[in-house]
Design an enzyme around this catalytic site. Structure first.
Site, PDB file in Angstrom:
ATOM      1  N   ASP A 141       0.990  -1.087  -0.026  1.00 58.38           N
ATOM      2  CA  ASP A 141       0.134  -0.036  -0.221  1.00 58.38           C
ATOM      3  C   ASP A 141       0.904   1.172  -0.212  1.00 58.38           C
ATOM      4  OD1 ASP A 141      -2.210   1.575   0.110  1.00 58.38           O
ATOM      5  OD2 ASP A 141      -3.208   0.791   1.585  1.00 58.38           O
TER       6      ASP A 141
HETATM    7  C1  NOJ Z   1      -3.915   3.837   0.139  1.00 61.26           C
HETATM    8  C2  NOJ Z   1      -5.218   2.896   0.240  1.00 61.26           C
HETATM    9  O1  NOJ Z   1      -5.315   2.215   1.366  1.00 61.26           O
HETATM   10  C3  NOJ Z   1      -5.243   1.876  -0.728  1.00 61.26           C
HETATM   11  O2  NOJ Z   1      -6.532   1.203  -0.801  1.00 61.26           O
HETATM   12  C4  NOJ Z   1      -5.329   2.734  -2.289  1.00 61.26           C
HETATM   13  O3  NOJ Z   1      -5.498   1.487  -3.127  1.00 61.26           O
HETATM   14  C5  NOJ Z   1      -3.952   3.181  -2.333  1.00 61.26           C
HETATM   15  N1  NOJ Z   1      -3.875   4.396  -1.227  1.00 61.26           N
HETATM   16  C6  NOJ Z   1      -3.479   3.861  -3.702  1.00 61.26           C
HETATM   17  O4  NOJ Z   1      -4.204   4.850  -3.560  1.00 61.26           O
END
Ligand code: NOJ
Length: 755
Positions: free
Chosen positions: A281
């Site tokens: 993430d």
């Molecule tokens: C953080 C989020 O937790 C995740 O779900 C997302 O795909 C990513 N950012 C990318 O934007």
């Protein structure tokens, strides 16, 4: 025209795209044989381009890094023009001409927006959800995207956590069904089809169990709970063929998921056989420093050795891996394996044959917000809406009556498409008011704003800082209410359209109170005081605490954030042109103090009893939810016969069927979700009081009856025991079939000796 990339003979001269595994291996091996260590590490880097910052860092110098061969993929950019521009750099200006992967958070639609995932799950319509995912892929791929960071399959039982809006709710069985449907829809089992999207299962793992419902917080649970209750949707999505997995921000057993080798390698790859790649993430490798498991170099080492293949935004792998390999802390084979997985994904996407995947303005024009997609958006919205309560047939409305539509969401467009609305344009969303105008002509009904979405200035400024657009009205709250009360007094019935501004759910949007905002509650109380019947239409991203609303209002319609066609769908349901058929997939508590509350709880040694003091209960609140998992009413009535079993004994290699006769005993056509729950009466470990094990959505005309049959095999009765062995245990089982998890319509059978 196909572009020759000059990569290792360009496989059959770029004309005959090879599909065989062995050919892929050979192609990737040839390519990797010509890559330097730095170029391999470059493939592991995933910077963000441009917008949608969801963490502490923003990527810099991306174009230059692409030219340097330091980028494997990018996210947060799309359109044929933007994608072509960056892809051209990658395939013409880098040494090995390796194409980029383009990713984006296409969570519930790209430009055409569908209901939020929690709403989609409330359809209980797996086939519909698969069709939605396929349509999303068709549109997003036409806009240059290859990869979506979806589905989010985190089981979530704490509605304080804002991200419950992004998943399928509290149940592992339903969650697994929805996860598989989305993966199938996005990937179509063949990423070489140019209208597919590579899916990404997230957030691996247990992200939905953040303590106290506070985003990014610690999770901690027994392996038994993990295996039986939280892991099934991830595993199901892997088995459905998902090509990538995203790590979660939280820790698992004390080790951050992003550096957790047990999770990413032993469980995911070895036990489940996952063959795709693992991306972190946003800045999750960097965040391991905050978790307190090491310095920059150490956390990079932990991540890659745990099984991470791609680093979202932190660039720790880019910075640290060359030295880590040199120092022998990370084996070159480990980098090779990660690089290979990413190149394989590119190969499967067909990018080595056509790095633009058939991109063209004409295709984008034809696919984006096409009539079919807009129709599907409405269909999904209609089926996601849940009638929580409907006394005295307040709904559907009679259009010949005087109706006052009151509330800041009546004319709103932005909130309809909810959070994570990708490239959705609120201007293209159909508000309820404009749908009413199209349906009945202008000025048929009265409107009053009634209140601001919130009068809490501190909350408003937080929400506005992150994309919200909440401007307090120039009238005072009292003036707004007075105007609404006047409108209500002149009407026969009041429809209040209220909820959470979209920024109140989603990422980093946890709440300690899940009531409607105070300004809205004050309005509802004033409307109630007029003595007119009040129907509440809700737009929100999580279960709310609605005890007062339930006790005092006549009808409550939960519409979530229903997407581009939300207004049309809500209008059809309000006036009876469609019959609500959604059922909630998260328990609605009576109060925050009951959280976590979910239907599949354990019985405890002292189950609730009214008479006994020393039982499991509260002094000041019932144990019962306001609305149980699976609840949802209709404008017609459904009745269930008693459950009939084909046998009361189930042999280890046999099956029994459980059947009910479901009757539409009301006056309208409608759809009902018949739900099968099972209780394992005695086990070597304690078992939940009920577990969902099947469901069928059945359409019935007035007066029509249908037999609904579920087949129960020992496979369905398996669970992980204290040794984490997956097996069914002999003994008595109860089978429940009904319209929600509260059903007591049951029969019993005995499972014989298993091995
Ligand atoms: C953080 C989020 O937790 C995740 O779900 C997302 O795909 C990513 N950012 C990318 O934007």
């Amino acid at each position: 025209m196909l572009l020759c990339l000059g990569v290792a003979c360009c496989m059959a001269a770029c004309t005959d795209r090879p599909s065989h595994e062995a050919e892929m291996d050979k192609f990737v091996s040839d390519l990797m044989g010509r890559m330097t260590l730095e170029e391999k590490i470059g493939q592991l880097n995933l910077p963000t381009v441009g917008f949608d910052v969801t963490g502490p860092l923003m990527s810099t110098d991306v174009e230059q890094k692409i030219k340097n061969g330091q980028v494997g993929g990018v996210f947060n950019t799309f359109t044929p023009v933007a994608v072509r521009k960056l892809q051209e750099i990658a395939v013409t200006q880098t040494r090995l001409h390796i194409p980029l992967i383009f990713g984006y958070d296409v969570i519930h639609g790209h430009r055409t927006i569908y209901p939020i995932p929690l709403g989609l799950s409330a359809t209980w319509d797996v086939e519909l959800v698969e069709r939605v995912a396929a349509a999303v892929a068709d549109e997003a791929s036409a806009d240059g995207l290859h990869w979506t960071f979806s589905p989010m399959v985190d089981v979530a039982r704490d509605p304080r956590w804002g991200r419950v809006s992004e998943g399928a709710g509290e149940d592992p069985y339903l969650g697994a069904e929805m996860a598989k449907a989305m993966v199938r829809g996005y990937e179509q089992g063949d990423l070489s089809k140019q209208n597919t999207l590579m899916s990404c299962i997230k957030h691996f793992a247990l992200y939905g169990a953040a303590e106290a419902g506070r985003d990014y917080n610690t999770t901690d649970m027994s392996r038994l709970r993990m295996y039986n209750e939280y892991l099934p949707p991830y595993q199901a999505a892997v088995e459905a063929g998902a090509s990538s997995v995203m790590t979660s921000f939280n820790e698992v057993d004390g080790v951050p998921a992003t550096g957790n080798r047990w999770l990413l390698t032993d469980l995911l790859r070895r036990q489940w056989g996952f063959g795709g790649f693992v991306v972190t993430d946003y800045t999750a490798i960097m965040e391991m420093e905050n978790h307190g498991v090491g310095s920059k170099a150490k956390v990079a080492e932990l991540a890659v050795n745990a099984g991470v293949d791609m680093d979202m935004v932190s660039e720790y792998l880019l910075d640290e891996l060359p030295a880590l390999v040199k120092a022998g802390k990370v084996k070159e084979e480990t980098v090779d394996a990660a690089c290979r997985r990413i190149l394989e994904a590119k190969y499967k996407l067909g990018l080595f044959t056509d790095p633009y995947r058939g991109l063209s303005e004409a295709r984008a024009e034809a696919q984006i917000m096409s009539a079919e997609k807009l129709a599907l958006s409405k269909e999904a919205a209609l089926k996601s809406i849940v009638l929580l309560k409907n006394d005295r047939q307040t709904l559907p409305l009679d259009a010949s009556k005087k109706i006052a539509f009151i509330g800041p969401l009546v004319r709103d467009q932005r909130n309809l498409i909810g959070n994570w609305s990708a490239a959705g344009n609120p201007q293209q969303a159909v508000s309820l008011w404009s749908a009413l105008e199209s349906k009945f002509g202008a000025r048929k009904f009265t409107y009053a704003k009634g209140c601001n979405l919130t009068d809490d200035a501190a909350l408003r400024s937080q929400l506005n800082r992150h994309g919200g657009d909440i401007t307090p009205d120039s009238r005072t709250p009292q003036q707004l209410i007075s105007e609404a009360v006047q409108a209500a007094q002149k009407a026969d019935v009041v429809v209040a359209v209220l909820g959470e501004p979209f920024g109140m759910s989603g990422e980093a949007a946890s709440r300690t109170s899940i009531d409607l905002p105070d300004s809205q509650k004050a309005l509802l109380k004033a409307l109630k005081a007029t003595g007119k019947p009040v129907a509440l239409v809700l737009m929100n991203g999580r279960p709310l605490t609605l005890q007062w609303e339930h006790d005092h209002l006549d009808a409550i319609l939960e519409t979530w954030y229903a997407g581009t066609r939300a207004g049309d769908a809500i209008a059809d349901i309000l006036f009876g042109d469609a019959n609500p058929s959604g059922k909630i997939t998260m328990t609605f508590p009576r109060s925050v103090g009951q959280i976590p509350i979910y239907y599949s709880h354990k019985n405890t040694g002292r189950p609730f009893s009214e008479q006994e003091k020393y039982t499991s209960k509260y002094l000041d609140e019932s144990n019962e939810p306001l609305y149980p998992f699976g609840h949802g009413q209709s404008y017609t009535q459904f009745t269930y016969s008693a459950v009939q079993l084909s046998d009361t004994a189930l042999a280890a290699d046999g099956s029994v069927t459980a059947t009910v006769t479901l009757t539409n005993s009301g006056a309208r056509a409608g759809e009902e979700v018949a739900q099968l729950y099972i209780r394992d009466r005695v086990g070597s470990i304690t078992r939940p009081v009920k577990e969902l094990k099947g469901f069928q959505k059945v359409a019935l005309q007035p007066g029509e009856s249908r037999q609904v049959t579920f087949t129960i095999t020992p496979e369905l009765l398996k669970f992980y025991n204290a040794d984490l062995r997956y097996a069914a245990e002999p003994g008595e089982f109860w089978v429940f079939i009904g319209g929600s998890s509260a059903t007591e319509n049951k029969a019993a059978f005995e499972l014989g000796i298993t091995n």
